[in-house]
Design an enzyme around this catalytic site. Structure first.
Site, short mmCIF file in Angstrom:
data_model
loop_
_atom_site.label_atom_id
_atom_site.label_comp_id
_atom_site.label_asym_id
_atom_site.label_seq_id
_atom_site.Cartn_x
_atom_site.Cartn_y
_atom_site.Cartn_z
N ASP A 39 8.16 35.44 21.68
CA ASP A 39 8.69 35.62 20.70
C ASP A 39 8.04 35.18 19.53
O ASP A 39 6.50 34.78 19.78
CB ASP A 39 9.55 34.29 20.70
CG ASP A 39 11.21 34.80 21.42
OD1 ASP A 39 11.29 35.80 21.67
OD2 ASP A 39 11.56 33.65 21.75
N LYS B 250 12.31 37.66 16.68
CA LYS B 250 13.44 37.75 16.02
C LYS B 250 13.30 36.75 14.65
O LYS B 250 12.94 35.70 14.88
CB LYS B 250 14.63 37.64 16.58
CG LYS B 250 14.81 38.45 17.70
CD LYS B 250 16.13 38.47 18.37
CE LYS B 250 16.19 37.18 19.12
NZ LYS B 250 17.76 36.87 19.97
N MET C 147 15.91 24.86 12.63
CA MET C 147 16.32 26.24 11.56
C MET C 147 17.32 25.71 10.48
O MET C 147 17.19 24.59 10.18
CB MET C 147 16.62 27.42 12.27
CG MET C 147 15.74 27.76 13.67
SD MET C 147 14.07 27.89 13.20
CE MET C 147 13.95 29.57 12.29
#
Length: 266
Positions: free
Chosen positions: A52, A73, A186
């Site tokens: 990732d 992503k 996040m």
């Protein structure tokens, strides 16, 4: 005993990554020093690594000779879908490859590792889970905030701020009512909304808060403020993902530690 000898002894006791198997591994918060020995071993055994965006390049570099598949992503950017990632893991395993699926933090903590494990199991593909140090705890400790502190809290809430839309979000007001510190993974794009909901749920605007970007890496940035100010400050100061935001009395510990450390140096 030398470090090399110790590592050699440990390596001889570690599991072997077999062809056709997939190991779901956590790379920790960023710094390669946070890797577990099992994950280091996996990096040296894999012939293919699917990794990732949050995995540090220095970690990927350990997998010398392995074929690398970047499947990172990032919110708001064109990227490979989760279904495509899962299909790639299945395809590689069925081709007899020794597959390491490497994620930032821990694969089972907001890393969608559970979804991948279920998909692999349904296809009859052997897999193994290798835990990583989750960023929500390591990032705080690294900047001088203990996630739990006697006299301050009896629980800590790990929550994701990354939702497909605001209709699918957590009940932030209910979390605020617990009175326990909240660590938000996040969520930078909707941080103003989240903090507004926490205050609407009863948390005072002057509740201590802190935001950390790219924790444990050379790009790390930290800003401490209040719940009422943290979202505006993050935007004004140009904070970018990946970030973690901590809210609660545990954040106040950092200022005390920094003051004591500064006094010790004088």
């Amino acid at each position: 005993m030398s470090v090399e000898t110790t590592l050699s002894l440990l390596q001889s006791r570690m599991a072997r990554l077999e062809p056709g198997h997939v190991w779901l591994a956590g790379a920790g918060p960023g710094d390669p020093g946070c890797l577990t020995l099992d994950v280091v071993s996996a990096l040296t055994q894999a012939d293919v690594v699917v990794y990732d965006a949050l995995v540090d390049p220095a970690v990927v570099a350990i997998a010398e000779g392995a074929e690398l598949f970047f499947v990172g992503k990032r919110g708001g950017k064109l990227s490979i879908t989760q279904a495509e990632i899962t299909a790639r893991l299945i395809e590689l395993a069925k081709a007899g490859r020794k597959v390491l699926r490497l994620k930032g933090g821990d694969p089972y903590v907001f890393g969608r590792g559970g979804e991948e494990a279920i998909a692999l199991a349904r296809e009859g593909i052997p897999f193994r889970y290798l835990p990583g140090i989750t960023s929500g705890l390591a990032a705080l400790g690294n900047i001088g905030i203990a996630p739990t502190m006697r006299g301050l809290n009896k629980a800590v809430i790990l929550a994701t701020g990354q939702t497909a839309d605001l209709g699918d979000e957590l009940d932030w007001r209910a979390l605020a009512a617990t009175g326990q510190p909240i660590v938000i993974y996040m969520g930078l794009k909707i941080l103003a909304h989240i903090t507004g909901e926490l205050m609407a749920g009863g948390l005072p605007a002057d509740t201590p808060a802190a935001i950390v970007m790219a924790a444990t890496t050379p790009r790390q940035r930290v800003h401490a403020a209040t719940l009422g100010a943290i979202a505006g400050d993050a935007e004004r100061l140009g904070f970018e993902s990946p970030v973690l935001t901590a809210v609660g009395r545990i954040v106040s510990m950092r200022a005390e530690l920094l003051a004591l450390a500064d006094r010790a140096l004088k």
